[in-house]
Scaffold this active site. Sequence first.
Site, PDB file in Angstrom:
ATOM      1  N   LYS A  85      -2.616  -1.465  -3.765  1.00 33.48           N
ATOM      2  CA  LYS A  85      -3.377  -0.227  -3.663  1.00 33.48           C
ATOM      3  C   LYS A  85      -2.465   0.974  -3.740  1.00 33.48           C
ATOM      4  CE  LYS A  85      -6.342   1.978  -0.449  1.00 33.48           C
ATOM      5  NZ  LYS A  85      -6.789   2.093   0.879  1.00 33.48           N
ATOM      6  N   SER A 108     -10.272   6.164  -4.450  1.00 32.39           N
ATOM      7  CA  SER A 108     -11.083   7.373  -4.614  1.00 32.39           C
ATOM      8  C   SER A 108     -10.576   8.308  -5.711  1.00 32.39           C
ATOM      9  CB  SER A 108     -11.163   8.115  -3.279  1.00 32.39           C
ATOM     10  OG  SER A 108      -9.874   8.425  -2.791  1.00 32.39           O
ATOM     11  N   LYS A 164       0.853  -1.185   0.000  1.00 36.24           N
ATOM     12  CA  LYS A 164       0.000   0.000   0.000  1.00 36.24           C
ATOM     13  C   LYS A 164       0.893   1.241   0.000  1.00 36.24           C
ATOM     14  CE  LYS A 164      -3.563   2.473   2.545  1.00 36.24           C
ATOM     15  NZ  LYS A 164      -4.671   2.401   3.477  1.00 36.24           N
ATOM     16  N   ARG A 195     -10.474  11.447   1.875  1.00 37.69           N
ATOM     17  CA  ARG A 195     -10.436  12.273   3.096  1.00 37.69           C
ATOM     18  C   ARG A 195     -11.795  12.929   3.322  1.00 37.69           C
ATOM     19  NH1 ARG A 195      -6.377   9.947   3.676  1.00 37.69           N
ATOM     20  NH2 ARG A 195      -4.323  10.487   2.890  1.00 37.69           N
ATOM     21  N   GLU A 225       6.720  -6.968   1.334  1.00 39.49           N
ATOM     22  CA  GLU A 225       5.489  -6.732   2.104  1.00 39.49           C
ATOM     23  C   GLU A 225       4.514  -7.896   1.933  1.00 39.49           C
ATOM     24  OE1 GLU A 225       4.408  -4.610   4.261  1.00 39.49           O
ATOM     25  OE2 GLU A 225       5.838  -2.949   4.186  1.00 39.49           O
ATOM     26  N   ARG A 255       0.929  10.216   5.314  1.00 42.98           N
ATOM     27  CA  ARG A 255       1.175   8.902   5.915  1.00 42.98           C
ATOM     28  C   ARG A 255       2.500   8.297   5.443  1.00 42.98           C
ATOM     29  NH1 ARG A 255      -3.789   8.603   7.882  1.00 42.98           N
ATOM     30  NH2 ARG A 255      -5.681   8.547   6.607  1.00 42.98           N
ATOM     31  N   TYR A 275     -15.539   1.799  -6.592  1.00 40.07           N
ATOM     32  CA  TYR A 275     -16.778   2.532  -6.291  1.00 40.07           C
ATOM     33  C   TYR A 275     -17.785   2.382  -7.431  1.00 40.07           C
ATOM     34  CZ  TYR A 275     -13.846   4.262  -2.590  1.00 40.07           C
ATOM     35  OH  TYR A 275     -13.016   4.307  -1.494  1.00 40.07           O
TER      36      TYR A 275
HETATM   37  C1  PBG Z   1      -7.388   3.453   5.656  1.00 35.57           C
HETATM   38  C2  PBG Z   1      -7.818   3.440   4.234  1.00 35.57           C
HETATM   39  C3  PBG Z   1      -7.669   4.458   3.303  1.00 35.57           C
HETATM   40  C4  PBG Z   1      -8.276   4.013   2.132  1.00 35.57           C
HETATM   41  C5  PBG Z   1      -8.778   2.742   2.390  1.00 35.57           C
HETATM   42  N1  PBG Z   1      -8.463   2.400   3.686  1.00 35.57           N
HETATM   43  C6  PBG Z   1      -7.069   5.802   3.455  1.00 35.57           C
HETATM   44  C7  PBG Z   1      -5.605   5.912   3.561  1.00 35.57           C
HETATM   45  O1  PBG Z   1      -4.881   4.939   3.680  1.00 35.57           O
HETATM   46  O2  PBG Z   1      -5.108   7.068   3.549  1.00 35.57           O
HETATM   47  C8  PBG Z   1      -8.370   4.801   0.863  1.00 35.57           C
HETATM   48  C9  PBG Z   1      -9.425   4.348  -0.096  1.00 35.57           C
HETATM   49  C10 PBG Z   1      -9.651   5.313  -1.214  1.00 35.57           C
HETATM   50  O3  PBG Z   1      -8.918   6.319  -1.375  1.00 35.57           O
HETATM   51  O4  PBG Z   1     -10.587   5.055  -1.986  1.00 35.57           O
HETATM   52  N2  PBG Z   1      -8.510   3.477   6.520  1.00 35.57           N
END
Ligand code: PBG
Length: 333
Positions: A258, A284, A205, A215, A243, A226, A323
């Site tokens: 991801k 997203s 990730k 967000r 990982e 992060r 989505y």
């Molecule tokens: C963490 C989490 C995130 C997403 C899924 N699980 C946010 C992140 O890691 O910053 C992002 C999913 C998306 O952007 O569609 N709870």
Amino acid sequence: MTLPELPGFPVSRPRRLRRTAALRRLVSEVGVRPADLVLPMFVREGIADPVAVTSMPGVVQHTQESLVKAAVAAVEAGVGGLMLFGIPTDKDGRGSGADDPHGVLNVALARLRAELGEDTVLMADLCLDEFADHGHCGVLSGDGTGEVDNDATLERYAAMARAQADAGAHLLGTSGMMDGQVGVVRAALDAAGHVEVGILGYAPKYASGFYGPFREAVNSSLVGDRKGYQQDHTRTVREALAEVALDVAEGADIVMVKPALPYLDVLRAVADASPVPVAAYQISGEYAMVEAAAERGWLDRERIILETLTSIKRAGASIILTYWAVEAANLTP
Ligand code: PBG
């Protein structure tokens, strides 16, 4: 890969198999099935009606009631699973709502499990960021540096895992990128008698700008980024495979890459090496980018939805979180 040896033109004419729709259908190799798709859903505490996520047209923060309705519709459309995110009214430093059986996410899981039983695969995001006032994926070290304390966070994840399993989740999505999280969650589940609950390990990730619209979707209070725990996109697949190896060794039942589209090289490498099924999350920002361009008439929306999903499949994902899951389920043959 080495290049194949082929007779030259005019014996070889690759266009022969592209000439008609029937020929193209016959030789088609990769397709997306509704059952491969997982719909991420947001449920928010303390709202009377669904709230639109403006940066993700078509996506809403659900009430408990609208969530159940939308989930039933998604299952009827044939999607393979649902991934739940909760948005609590009150947040604190340790993300107390995350392991509270009356917390918004656990209540939603229990309701959906009661409604849907074994008709779908119910997944839960196992991370503290939606529940923590600082918006980070774990608890902070307390020394003022703002750093996330890995091992203290693991204890919170263990409690969260027990609560989500008690509520009826089938698969827990360990998305926080804490070292050792899969092993700790596995042990916590087993100790609580939830040996049948599985783990969808987010590995690899990346710390990505493509999470931007998320967000808003979870009313995040995050300041900063992060990068101290999620992966750097300038690293090669070497780190990604490490990982994956760690998550699999700790007991991940499925691993997920991801974001998806900007990381198809990573996805292909993971798919080639992984002994467990591989998922990818079309996140997203990938969604928002296409929606925004389509709104301006710059892209053919449905074509792009299918093209991106097919590309993610072609790169090796057998499961895709998107989505567009319900819409895509209706677009696929
Ligand atoms: C963490 C989490 C995130 C997403 C899924 N699980 C946010 C992140 O890691 O910053 C992002 C999913 C998306 O952007 O569609 N709870």
